[in-house]
Design a protein around this motif. Structure first.
Motif, PDB file in Angstrom:
ATOM      1  N   ASN A 126      -6.792  -2.865   3.913  1.00 20.44           N
ATOM      2  CA  ASN A 126      -6.673  -2.504   5.337  1.00 20.44           C
ATOM      3  C   ASN A 126      -5.295  -1.964   5.673  1.00 20.44           C
ATOM      4  OD1 ASN A 126      -9.238  -3.090   6.054  1.00 20.44           O
ATOM      5  ND2 ASN A 126      -8.768  -4.982   7.169  1.00 20.44           N
ATOM      6  N   SER A 127      -4.284  -2.610   5.106  1.00 14.90           N
ATOM      7  CA  SER A 127      -2.920  -2.185   5.400  1.00 14.90           C
ATOM      8  C   SER A 127      -2.675  -0.761   4.924  1.00 14.90           C
ATOM      9  CB  SER A 127      -1.932  -3.110   4.704  1.00 14.90           C
ATOM     10  OG  SER A 127      -2.232  -4.437   5.021  1.00 14.90           O
ATOM     11  N   LEU A 180      -3.546  -6.005  -4.861  1.00 18.56           N
ATOM     12  CA  LEU A 180      -3.864  -4.707  -4.267  1.00 18.56           C
ATOM     13  C   LEU A 180      -5.062  -4.720  -3.313  1.00 18.56           C
ATOM     14  CD1 LEU A 180      -2.306  -2.142  -4.404  1.00 18.56           C
ATOM     15  CD2 LEU A 180      -3.724  -1.365  -6.306  1.00 18.56           C
ATOM     16  N   PRO A 181      -6.195  -5.333  -3.713  1.00 16.39           N
ATOM     17  CA  PRO A 181      -7.353  -5.334  -2.807  1.00 16.39           C
ATOM     18  C   PRO A 181      -7.047  -6.011  -1.462  1.00 16.39           C
ATOM     19  CG  PRO A 181      -7.989  -6.061  -4.989  1.00 16.39           C
ATOM     20  CD  PRO A 181      -6.506  -5.989  -4.990  1.00 16.39           C
ATOM     21  N   ILE A 196      -3.054  -6.807   9.623  1.00 13.69           N
ATOM     22  CA  ILE A 196      -4.033  -5.847  10.144  1.00 13.69           C
ATOM     23  C   ILE A 196      -5.446  -6.260   9.729  1.00 13.69           C
ATOM     24  CG2 ILE A 196      -4.838  -3.463   9.979  1.00 13.69           C
ATOM     25  CD1 ILE A 196      -2.367  -3.499  11.540  1.00 13.69           C
ATOM     26  N   ASP A 197      -6.267  -6.630  10.692  1.00 14.46           N
ATOM     27  CA  ASP A 197      -7.657  -6.968  10.356  1.00 14.46           C
ATOM     28  C   ASP A 197      -8.561  -5.786  10.702  1.00 14.46           C
ATOM     29  OD1 ASP A 197      -7.599  -7.014  13.061  1.00 14.46           O
ATOM     30  OD2 ASP A 197      -7.896  -9.183  13.264  1.00 14.46           O
ATOM     31  N   GLY A 238      -1.596   2.318   7.111  1.00 11.73           N
ATOM     32  CA  GLY A 238      -0.414   3.096   6.781  1.00 11.73           C
ATOM     33  C   GLY A 238      -0.717   4.579   6.718  1.00 11.73           C
ATOM     34  N   LEU A 239      -1.864   4.903   6.124  1.00 12.81           N
ATOM     35  CA  LEU A 239      -2.273   6.311   6.021  1.00 12.81           C
ATOM     36  C   LEU A 239      -2.484   6.914   7.410  1.00 12.81           C
ATOM     37  CD1 LEU A 239      -3.202   8.611   4.109  1.00 12.81           C
ATOM     38  CD2 LEU A 239      -5.515   7.724   4.334  1.00 12.81           C
TER      39      LEU A 239
END
Lengths: 280, 291
Positions: free
Chosen positions: A21-22, A16-17, A135-136, A26-27
């Protein structure tokens, strides 16, 4: 095949951690995609979304080949297409054939650039089907900045845009500049599509920028209500898709598109049950 | 530049002409004034330039000659104080807009940015406009679910939401049944009597507006006639206007115009294409009345 590849929730808490970023991406994407989606449906632009995303893919793959920033390339392609469609396709019939002409050209260019590219294959595939794990933090900041711009401009043009999207003839008679407004909306759409291409890939942008709005207008009776629902649907699809994809070895796109599609079907069924429209 | 007389006229057209590049002008040397509270009906066959005249008054179409002023200003400057009612056209069934939202567009739909006015004031104004046309009972219904007649009442409420001094109506009776045609005319008439609003009412349907029209502007083949209804709507006047025999008959209290030529004699060259609604029954009697 083994279902382990599709659904696998072992070591979930450790994974999960890694997608922090992803999830943020997404949000963000759920919010702006949903926000613009209602108007895409009201203004009859789903095909334009498809056209813009193919050109965005061409831009991104061109920049990838040249060793430049892929997000910038995606933005260049996307904005170029949005502006061309906005300028040359004022009437719906014109617009659709123009998009149909533009899209294969963009896709062809993209294929050419990727064929010439000799780097990592994952980079190529990701542009078409999504690469959210990539995604960084700098990319995330870009997403955030563009999103803020889109949200602020959408709020500023909210009333004239709603009016013009419902009843263009009267809106024009009341002095709303339909041409510039439409072009501005296309630019915002170009920005959102370029962001979405980074995350869900060029082929699947429609599931974030069209499906939520198409589902929402079946249930809501006001434009604001439809937009809130649409944002909710897009966000649930994105976050849900990322969480389900976490343990699997397939890209997130199929999860996002499936959730999005299921929500759409549910909305059609609910609308039919309420007697507002037929299912088919 | 605006003298006292100018201010008293809601609309002032003088020596106005409108022509497109090819062919003869739609109309020329047109002088028209509209006073507060006056109801002017604009009649004429398809392609005679009725809709284009409204577009000029809305500032969407420049004149090719002559001068135009609306509320003593340029049409574009006057736009905020002018209400516009378009011809009836159904909304897409999936449009997420309620009746009151549609009326709200007429109040502040043209404003950029976030609303700064109080919501209560906005709501009161919208409720008042809905009440004025008798649409209160379906105020919260989805607009696309309403009948054509109800939608048309909403369009009038929308035009009234900005409290206009001039109301421009473009074929608002088109595709409505007789009952709704009368209702729409009565609502417009009540508005101009109660608020001194000037009305320019473009229509094909003569009979529903006859009880209310103070004057008729009849456009035909590049020419026109303006005057009270009983002077314009006569066989003699229309025969002279069209340049071929036209009969105006009174049947059971309804006016029926018979014999309008397909192409008025002095304007046979090209078919003007200003009117978006192509009606198949161009040469039919202008009004059928109740049967």
């Amino acid at each position: 095949m083994s279902w382990d590849k599709v659904f696998n929730f072992t070591d979930y808490s450790e994974l999960l951690p890694l997608v922090h970023n992803s999830l943020l991406a997404g949000l963000i994407l759920g919010i702006v995609g949903g926000l613009i989606s209602t108007f895409v449906v009201m203004r009859d632009l789903p095909f334009a979304v498809h056209g813009i995303s193919e050109l965005s893919f061409a831009g991104a793959s061109g920049f990838l080949l040249l060793g430049l920033n892929v997000v910038a390339g995606s933005l260049v392609g996307s904005l170029g297409a949005a502006i061309l469609i906005g300028l040359l396709g004022v009437r719906a019939r014109d617009r659709n054939s123009w998009i149909g002409v533009l899209m294969p050209f963009g896709l062809g260019l993209g294929v050419l650039f990727l064929a010439l590219y000799e780097g990592r294959a994952a980079n190529k595939f990701g542009l078409l089907t999504g690469q959210i794990v990539a995604i960084d933090t700098p990319a995330l900041s870009w997403l955030a900045v563009i999103s803020v711009i889109v949200v602020v401009v959408m709020l500023l043009i909210w009333r004239p845009l709603s009016f013009a999207s419902t009843d263009p003839e009267v809106a024009q008679a009341r002095g709303i500049p339909l041409g510039p407004l439409s072009l501005l909306f296309m630019v915002l759409l170009g920005l959102v599509v370029a962001m979405s291409v980074q995350v869900v890939g060029a082929l699947l942008v429609l599931s974030i920028v069209v499906t939520p709005g198409a589902a929402a207008v079946r249930l809501a009776s006001t434009t604001a209500g439809a937009t809130v629902l649409s944002i909710l649907f897009a966000t649930v699809s994105m976050i849900g898709g990322i969480l389900l994809a976490l343990g699997s070895s397939v890209p997130i796109s199929p999860y996002v598109t499936t959730i999005s599609f299921a929500i759409y079907l549910a909305c059609r069924l609910i609308a039919a049950a309420r007697g507002r429209s037929r299912v088919f | 530049m605006s003298d006292i007389e100018d201010g008293a006229q809601l609309v002032r057209l003088s020596g106005a002409a409108l022509g497109f590049d090819a062919g003869e002008p739609l109309w020329e040397a047109l002088d028209l004034t509209v006073r507060p509270g006056e109801f002017v009906a604009v009649l004429g066959a398809n392609g005679s330039g009725k809709t284009t005249l409204l577009r000029c008054l809305l500032g969407m179409q420049p004149l090719s000659a002559g001068t135009i002023s609306v509320l003593g200003k340029s049409p574009t400057a006057a736009r905020r104080e002018v209400g516009y009612v378009p011809q009836q056209r159904r909304f897409d069934p999936l449009t997420p807009v309620r009746a009151r939202d549609l009326v709200g567009y007429g109040y502040d739909g043209h404003q950029w940015g976030l609303p700064v006015l109080s919501r209560r004031q906005r709501r009161e104004r919208i409720d008042a406009a809905l009440a004025e046309v008798g649409a209160t009972r379906f105020a919260d219904a989805p607009a696309s679910r309403l009948s054509g007649g109800q939608q048309q009442l909403l369009r009038i409420a929308q035009a009234l939401a900005c409290d206009p001094r001039l109301l421009l109506c473009d074929e608002p009776l088109l595709s409505l049944d007789l009952h709704h045609q009368r209702e729409v005319c009565a609502v417009v008439d009540r508005r101009r009597r109660d608020h001194d609003t000037g009305v320019v009412f473009v229509t094909h349907e003569i009979n529903p507006v006859l009880p209310y029209a103070d004057r008729v502007l009849y456009l035909a083949g590049g020419r026109f006639t303006i005057g009270p209804v009983d002077e314009v709507m006569t066989s003699q006047t229309l025969t002279r206007l069209y340049g071929s025999p036209v009969d105006v008959l009174k049947v059971r209290g309804q006016l029926v115009v018979v014999g309008i030529p397909d192409h008025p004699v002095h304007h046979s060259s090209s078919e003007p294409h200003d009117e978006p609604h192509d009606e198949p029954h161009d040469e039919a009697p202008e009004s059928a009345g109740p049967s």
